[in-house]
Design a protein around this motif. Structure first.
Motif, PDB file in Angstrom:
ATOM      1  N   GLU A 109     -17.901   3.237  46.588  1.00  0.00           N
ATOM      2  CA  GLU A 109     -17.491   1.838  46.674  1.00  0.00           C
ATOM      3  C   GLU A 109     -17.128   1.475  48.112  1.00  0.00           C
ATOM      4  O   GLU A 109     -17.479   0.388  48.611  1.00  0.00           O
ATOM      5  CB  GLU A 109     -16.294   1.613  45.748  1.00  0.00           C
ATOM      6  CG  GLU A 109     -15.827   0.177  45.640  1.00  0.00           C
ATOM      7  CD  GLU A 109     -14.635   0.038  44.704  1.00  0.00           C
ATOM      8  OE1 GLU A 109     -13.792  -0.834  44.963  1.00  0.00           O
ATOM      9  OE2 GLU A 109     -14.536   0.813  43.729  1.00  0.00           O
ATOM     10  N   THR A 110     -16.441   2.381  48.810  1.00  0.00           N
ATOM     11  CA  THR A 110     -16.062   2.148  50.206  1.00  0.00           C
ATOM     12  C   THR A 110     -17.303   2.010  51.081  1.00  0.00           C
ATOM     13  O   THR A 110     -17.390   1.115  51.930  1.00  0.00           O
ATOM     14  CB  THR A 110     -15.183   3.298  50.712  1.00  0.00           C
ATOM     15  OG1 THR A 110     -13.974   3.325  49.954  1.00  0.00           O
ATOM     16  CG2 THR A 110     -14.856   3.138  52.187  1.00  0.00           C
ATOM     17  N   ILE A 111     -18.280   2.892  50.877  1.00  0.00           N
ATOM     18  CA  ILE A 111     -19.507   2.841  51.670  1.00  0.00           C
ATOM     19  C   ILE A 111     -20.222   1.510  51.472  1.00  0.00           C
ATOM     20  O   ILE A 111     -20.662   0.858  52.433  1.00  0.00           O
ATOM     21  CB  ILE A 111     -20.424   4.021  51.295  1.00  0.00           C
ATOM     22  CG1 ILE A 111     -19.814   5.343  51.772  1.00  0.00           C
ATOM     23  CG2 ILE A 111     -21.826   3.833  51.875  1.00  0.00           C
ATOM     24  CD1 ILE A 111     -20.471   6.579  51.185  1.00  0.00           C
ATOM     25  N   GLU A 112     -20.313   1.076  50.219  1.00  0.00           N
ATOM     26  CA  GLU A 112     -21.037  -0.159  49.936  1.00  0.00           C
ATOM     27  C   GLU A 112     -20.298  -1.395  50.432  1.00  0.00           C
ATOM     28  O   GLU A 112     -20.925  -2.366  50.859  1.00  0.00           O
ATOM     29  CB  GLU A 112     -21.315  -0.276  48.439  1.00  0.00           C
ATOM     30  CG  GLU A 112     -22.298   0.771  47.923  1.00  0.00           C
ATOM     31  CD  GLU A 112     -22.893   0.387  46.581  1.00  0.00           C
ATOM     32  OE1 GLU A 112     -22.986  -0.831  46.298  1.00  0.00           O
ATOM     33  OE2 GLU A 112     -23.257   1.284  45.809  1.00  0.00           O
ATOM     34  N   SER A 113     -18.975  -1.359  50.387  1.00  0.00           N
ATOM     35  CA  SER A 113     -18.222  -2.566  50.751  1.00  0.00           C
ATOM     36  C   SER A 113     -17.932  -2.671  52.247  1.00  0.00           C
ATOM     37  O   SER A 113     -17.722  -3.778  52.758  1.00  0.00           O
ATOM     38  CB  SER A 113     -16.906  -2.624  49.971  1.00  0.00           C
ATOM     39  OG  SER A 113     -16.082  -1.517  50.289  1.00  0.00           O
TER      40      SER A 113
END
Length: 319
Positions: free
Chosen positions: A175-179
């Motif tokens: 989620e961190t990578i995508e956001s």
């Protein structure tokens, strides 16, 4: 100021004493507190919670009267505690100890807390419900190990720290990578640059050479916990309407397995073995973390390390 004076580290001293579970950290820390002008600070994600006593191997009341530990029993188990909260509490405690003219000795086995204190924590993005829902749907279809494999391609450093079935951490990392467009490793590296601990640190690690003996010691200690009333302790926690097994406090090793046993998920023999196995896995993860602490001085707890540890501290403190 002379060039030599400019290179002297003027930060006040602090001592880290760590090691895997059941390696004798508390007993050694208490012995050191009798010898040096130190105050003890707990670095343990279970000991922060009130009521988690027997199963968390919390020092008993007599020990705490003689050797008080900061950051023990500071939270109700219904109130989750995080590494960021620990860093804030620990830094405040360290400064208070230093102001009293004493040296903080931090003792425990929660590597994440030690890292957070020493290196800082990256500011994490807020939760993204749409991304999270999609990742959960993908995990439902393909399984969390498949998403872990995806993470390993993007951020192998983070993936090496996260187990293939650790849904919460895999989800948060992806989620961190995508956001943000950045990996957890990139965010943590940036945090380390800006969050140097304002203390000069001596790192001491108890690392058993005989892993088989550590495994047996873990089993013996768990049997002592059972005899001391561990299951009665968990029953008291279960009796509280505000506690549920998904709270961080009750996901602690031993407590999770005891809750499942009391739910009727297995018999007592299976529960005992599952709890021992989980504790051994915890010790294995702690040993893996310690191998990466290249600036730590290591001592074998099975070889009477007290004198050698005391010598290292005396040299560090100049006393």
């Amino acid at each position: 100021m002379s060039p030599s004076a400019a290179t002297i580290d003027q930060r006040p001293p602090a001592i880290f004493l760590t090691g895997p579970t059941a390696s004798g950290k508390t007993a050694l820390a208490c012995a050191l507190a009798d010898r040096f002008p130190v105050e003890l600070v707990s670095v343990d994600s279970a000991l922060v919670y009130r009521g988690l006593d027997i199963g968390a191997a919390k020092p008993d009341a007599a020990t705490l009267r003689r050797h008080p530990h900061a950051l023990i029993d500071i939270r109700d188990p219904s109130d989750p505690y995080s590494a960021a909260m620990f860093r804030e509490d620990a830094l405040r405690t360290l400064h208070e100890i230093n102001e009293r003219g004493r040296v903080p000795l931090l003792v425990g086995g929660t590597g994440l807390y030690f890292r957070a204190l020493e290196q800082g924590l990256a500011p994490m993005p807020s939760a993204q419900p749409e991304i999270r829902a999609r990742l959960q749907a993908e995990a439902g279809r393909d399984g969390w190990p498949a998403l872990h494999a995806r993470l390993a391609q993007i951020d192998p450093v983070a993936a090496a720290r996260i187990r293939a079935n650790d849904a919460q951490r895999i989800q948060r990392a992806l989620e961190t990578i995508e956001s943000t467009g950045q990996s957890l490793t990139e965010l943590h590296t940036a945090a380390r640059v800006s969050a140097r601990i304002p203390f000069r640190v001596l790192k001491l690690a108890l690392v058993p050479a005989d892993r088989a003996e550590l495994r047996e010691r873990i089993a013996r200690r768990f049997d002592v916990m059972l005899a001391a009333g561990f299951l009665a302790e968990v029953k008291r926690l279960r009796a509280r309407a505000d506690l549920s097994p998904d709270l961080p406090a009750l996901l602690a090793v031993g407590y999770r397995q005891a809750w499942e046993y009391l739910d009727g998920a297995c018999d007592e023999a299976v529960f005992r073995q599952r709890a021992i196995d989980a504790t051994r896995q915890l010790a294995k993860r702690q040993m893996t973390w310690l191998r990466g602490e290249l600036d730590a001085r290591t001592f074998d707890p099975d070889c009477a390390p007290g004198a050698a540890v005391a010598t290292a501290i005396a040299l560090f403190l100049g006393c």
